[in-house]
Design a protein around this motif. Structure first.
Motif, PDB file in Angstrom:
ATOM      1  N   VAL A   1     -27.366  17.245 -15.306  1.00 47.86           N
ATOM      2  CA  VAL A   1     -27.699  16.763 -13.965  1.00 47.86           C
ATOM      3  C   VAL A   1     -28.617  15.557 -14.091  1.00 47.86           C
ATOM      4  N   ARG A   2     -28.435  14.608 -13.164  1.00 48.15           N
ATOM      5  CA  ARG A   2     -29.319  13.444 -13.114  1.00 48.15           C
ATOM      6  C   ARG A   2     -30.338  13.671 -12.013  1.00 48.15           C
ATOM      7  N   VAL A   3     -31.614  13.763 -12.402  1.00 51.18           N
ATOM      8  CA  VAL A   3     -32.691  14.089 -11.476  1.00 51.18           C
ATOM      9  C   VAL A   3     -33.330  12.798 -10.984  1.00 51.18           C
ATOM     10  N   ARG A   4     -33.590  12.719  -9.686  1.00 54.76           N
ATOM     11  CA  ARG A   4     -34.117  11.502  -9.081  1.00 54.76           C
ATOM     12  C   ARG A   4     -35.652  11.476  -9.131  1.00 54.76           C
ATOM     13  N   CYS A   5     -36.178  11.499 -10.336  1.00 57.42           N
ATOM     14  CA  CYS A   5     -37.610  11.345 -10.542  1.00 57.42           C
ATOM     15  C   CYS A   5     -37.850  11.024 -12.010  1.00 57.42           C
ATOM     16  N   ALA A   6     -39.060  10.594 -12.317  1.00 58.99           N
ATOM     17  CA  ALA A   6     -39.413  10.286 -13.702  1.00 58.99           C
ATOM     18  C   ALA A   6     -39.446  11.561 -14.539  1.00 58.99           C
ATOM     19  N   ILE A   7     -39.233  11.409 -15.812  1.00 57.28           N
ATOM     20  CA  ILE A   7     -39.130  12.567 -16.694  1.00 57.28           C
ATOM     21  C   ILE A   7     -40.418  13.375 -16.721  1.00 57.28           C
TER      22      ILE A   7
END
Length: 321
Positions: free
Chosen positions: A239-245
């Motif tokens: 999944v691509r999460v919309r926040c910094a790691i």
């Protein structure tokens, strides 16, 4: 006299904490000379405590088996730690331990000084144990393996794999790891000549061998178990999460693989044996995400969305047809 008595009690505590101590190690811990250690050991023997000594490589002082056992010596931090562990054990995953843990808590409360008892009571009053479904393990098997790890003896047991295959295993046991839901053993499998992880709830006929072993260089136990547990997932997804790691690193821990994409996005590779549980777990992330490579997971979210909408509208059943 008071100083000598305090040192004897400290010496007893050290002998309880570790199987074998060299004279120099004890002298360093107690802040005295090796000669003073020898005198203190003689005093303990006169009092009936079975302190044994041996010379040569691997030798030293240790508590032996006998009728006269030393009292349990706990300082304030140790007493609180024991009480917390017993409280957790009362609602934990080891079969048959709950009632024994409660009895031990009651006995511990009777013998502790008032000041320490107050600290323990504060922890107990502030702690709530919430039961959940978890795989229970046999307490005897747990103790046998723990003793084999401590004494560096080989272990043997029958094991049933996930696919139902039954085998007999010979291992060098190194670490027991509790993940919350399950107990695992990290061990070197002698017949397969490699490191393996084993679930304790799949073991039977657990026993310690009389054969000792010399510890070999071992991988980090926590990292090894995390990788072993995640290597056989039935469902995996990226999944691509919309926040910094950094915003999700603590939430993910070691149960997935995070990769930075840019300052505002990261990708997470994760897996599970239950698709719906995976879907619910990902919803705990603090930011929205896009499923990149698992249509079954997307379909699971559609089902969850329909159910959530139905609940939000009053919990009525869906119209037939």
């Amino acid at each position: 006299m008071a100083t000598t008595t305090a040192r004897l009690l400290q010496l007893l505590g050290l002998l309880q904490a570790q199987a074998v101590w060299s004279g120099d190690e004890l002298a360093d811990r107690l802040g005295v000379t090796p000669r003073s250690v020898r005198r203190d050991v003689d005093r303990l023997r006169e009092l009936g405590y079975p302190v044994q000594s041996s010379r040569g490589l691997g030798g030293g002082y240790q508590l032996g088996a006998g009728r006269a056992l030393p009292p349990l010596l706990l300082d304030q931090d140790e007493a609180v730690a024991v009480a917390v562990c017993l409280r957790l054990a009362a609602g934990g995953t080891v079969a048959g331990v709950g009632e024994a843990a409660l009895r031990t808590l009651a006995k511990l409360d009777q013998v502790m000084p008032a000041a320490i008892r107050a600290h323990v009571a504060a922890v107990q009053e502030a702690t709530v144990t919430v039961e959940y479904q978890a795989a229970t393990v046999d307490s005897d098997a747990l103790l046998v393996l723990a003793r084999a790890i401590r004494e560096r003896h080989q272990g043997r047991f029958d094991y049933t794999a996930k696919d139902g295959a039954a085998t007999s295993r010979r291992v060098e046991p190194y670490r027991l790891i509790a993940t919350g839901r399950r107990w695992y053993l990290m061990a070197f499998d002698l017949d397969r000549d490699d490191w393996r992880s084993f679930r304790l709830d799949r073991m039977s006929e657990v026993r310690a061998s009389t054969f000792g072993f010399t510890p070999r260089p071992a991988p980090d136990a926590e990292t090894f178990i995390r990788r072993s547990v995640s290597s056989g997932w039935e469902y995996e997804a990226t999944v691509r999460v919309r926040c910094a790691i950094d915003e999700v690193r603590d939430r993910v821990g070691g149960w997935g693989t995070l990769t930075a994409v840019d300052d505002a996005h990261c990708e997470l590779r994760v897996g599970a044996h239950d698709l719906d549980m995976l879907a619910w777990w990902l919803l705990r992330l603090p930011a929205d995400f896009e499923v990149l490579d698992n249509e079954e997971l997307v379909a699971a979210y559609r089902r969850l969305a329909v159910r959530a909408g139905r609940i939000a509208d009053g919990g009525g059943e869906a119209d037939a047809g």
